[in-house]
Design a protein around this motif. Structure first.
Motif, short mmCIF file in Angstrom:
data_model
loop_
_atom_site.label_atom_id
_atom_site.label_comp_id
_atom_site.label_asym_id
_atom_site.label_seq_id
_atom_site.Cartn_x
_atom_site.Cartn_y
_atom_site.Cartn_z
N ALA A 102 2.84 2.52 4.59
CA ALA A 102 3.46 3.86 4.64
C ALA A 102 4.32 4.14 3.41
CB ALA A 102 4.29 4.01 5.91
N ASP A 103 4.63 3.10 2.61
CA ASP A 103 5.42 3.29 1.39
C ASP A 103 4.57 3.81 0.24
OD1 ASP A 103 7.79 2.36 2.57
OD2 ASP A 103 7.29 0.28 2.13
N SER A 104 3.24 3.88 0.42
CA SER A 104 2.36 4.38 -0.64
C SER A 104 2.66 5.85 -0.90
CB SER A 104 0.89 4.25 -0.22
OG SER A 104 0.56 2.90 -0.01
N GLY A 105 2.74 6.21 -2.16
CA GLY A 105 3.00 7.61 -2.50
C GLY A 105 3.70 7.73 -3.84
N LEU A 106 4.29 8.91 -4.06
CA LEU A 106 4.92 9.22 -5.34
C LEU A 106 6.44 9.04 -5.25
CD1 LEU A 106 4.46 10.44 -8.23
CD2 LEU A 106 4.96 12.65 -7.20
N TYR A 107 6.98 8.26 -6.18
CA TYR A 107 8.44 8.08 -6.27
C TYR A 107 8.92 8.73 -7.55
CZ TYR A 107 8.10 4.88 -2.39
OH TYR A 107 7.87 4.35 -1.13
N GLU A 108 9.94 9.56 -7.44
CA GLU A 108 10.49 10.23 -8.63
C GLU A 108 11.99 10.01 -8.71
OE1 GLU A 108 8.21 14.24 -9.61
OE2 GLU A 108 8.85 14.19 -7.52
#
Length: 196
Positions: free
Chosen positions: A81-87
């Motif tokens: 669930a931590d997969s994704g975009l971090y900005e």
């Protein structure tokens, strides 16, 4: 200041349960607050520079480390669930993006299986990893090398390294292999037809 070069990290994958450090490359413009944001909506943490105060959001409480010197974010015990975009965004009067990382968290691969069946000197090898399979034939000490890749970057390959036949199963986060020695094949051949 001029435009900021956004650093686009990632591309590979991280295994479930591992840790990853997300960095900000280059200099960060002066700011009041710095925020790490997940998928443009969820704030992971907020750092106030003047008070040197870091506020972690409940979902990340025991899984995040923040470096006040480099402003890097370390995520621990990664889950899919931590997969994704971090900005990373700095805020004065408005938000400015200073870093972007695309994170992909994957289950580690299972170990592949390498098996053989023979007909005197001609041997068929089967290299199998979960839903991928390769069949290769060997004659005497020469085996054909093959590789297959599925969407999502899962790769199964059969290769020969020295006297070892290697079946390697990998995804962008991890790899495992099964090995068979040529000597184990040669014995089968010696029992069969004599060399002329």
């Amino acid at each position: 200041g001029g435009p900021v070069d956004l650093f686009q990290g990632g591309g590979g994958g991280e295994p479930v349960g591992d840790s990853v450090q997300l960095d900000i490359q280059g200099s960060v413009p002066e700011f009041h607050d710095l925020l790490w944001i997940f998928n443009r909506t969820k704030v992971v943490l907020k750092y106030n520079k003047e008070e040197r105060q870091t506020k972690l959001y409940p979902a990340y409480k025991d899984r995040v480390e923040f470096n006040e010197g480099t402003y890097s974010l370390t995520l621990k015990n990664l889950q899919k669930a931590d997969s994704g975009l971090y900005e990373a965004n700095t805020s004065n009067s408005r938000l400015t993006a200073v870093a972007q990382h695309s994170l992909s968290v994957l289950d580690p691969v299972e170990a592949p299986v390498l098996s053989q069946s023979s007909d005197t000197c001609s041997i068929t090898l089967t290299c199998r990893g979960y839903f991928l399979s390769i069949r290769s034939s060997c004659y005497k000490n020469t085996c054909e090398e093959k590789e297959v890749t599925s969407p999502g970057g899962v790769t199964l390959s059969l290769s020969v390294r020295g006297s070892s036949i290697i079946c390697n199963y990998s995804n962008p986060a991890s790899w495992k292999e099964a090995v068979l020695e040529m000597g184990e094949l040669a014995q089968l051949c010696a029992n069969g037809a004599e060399d002329l």
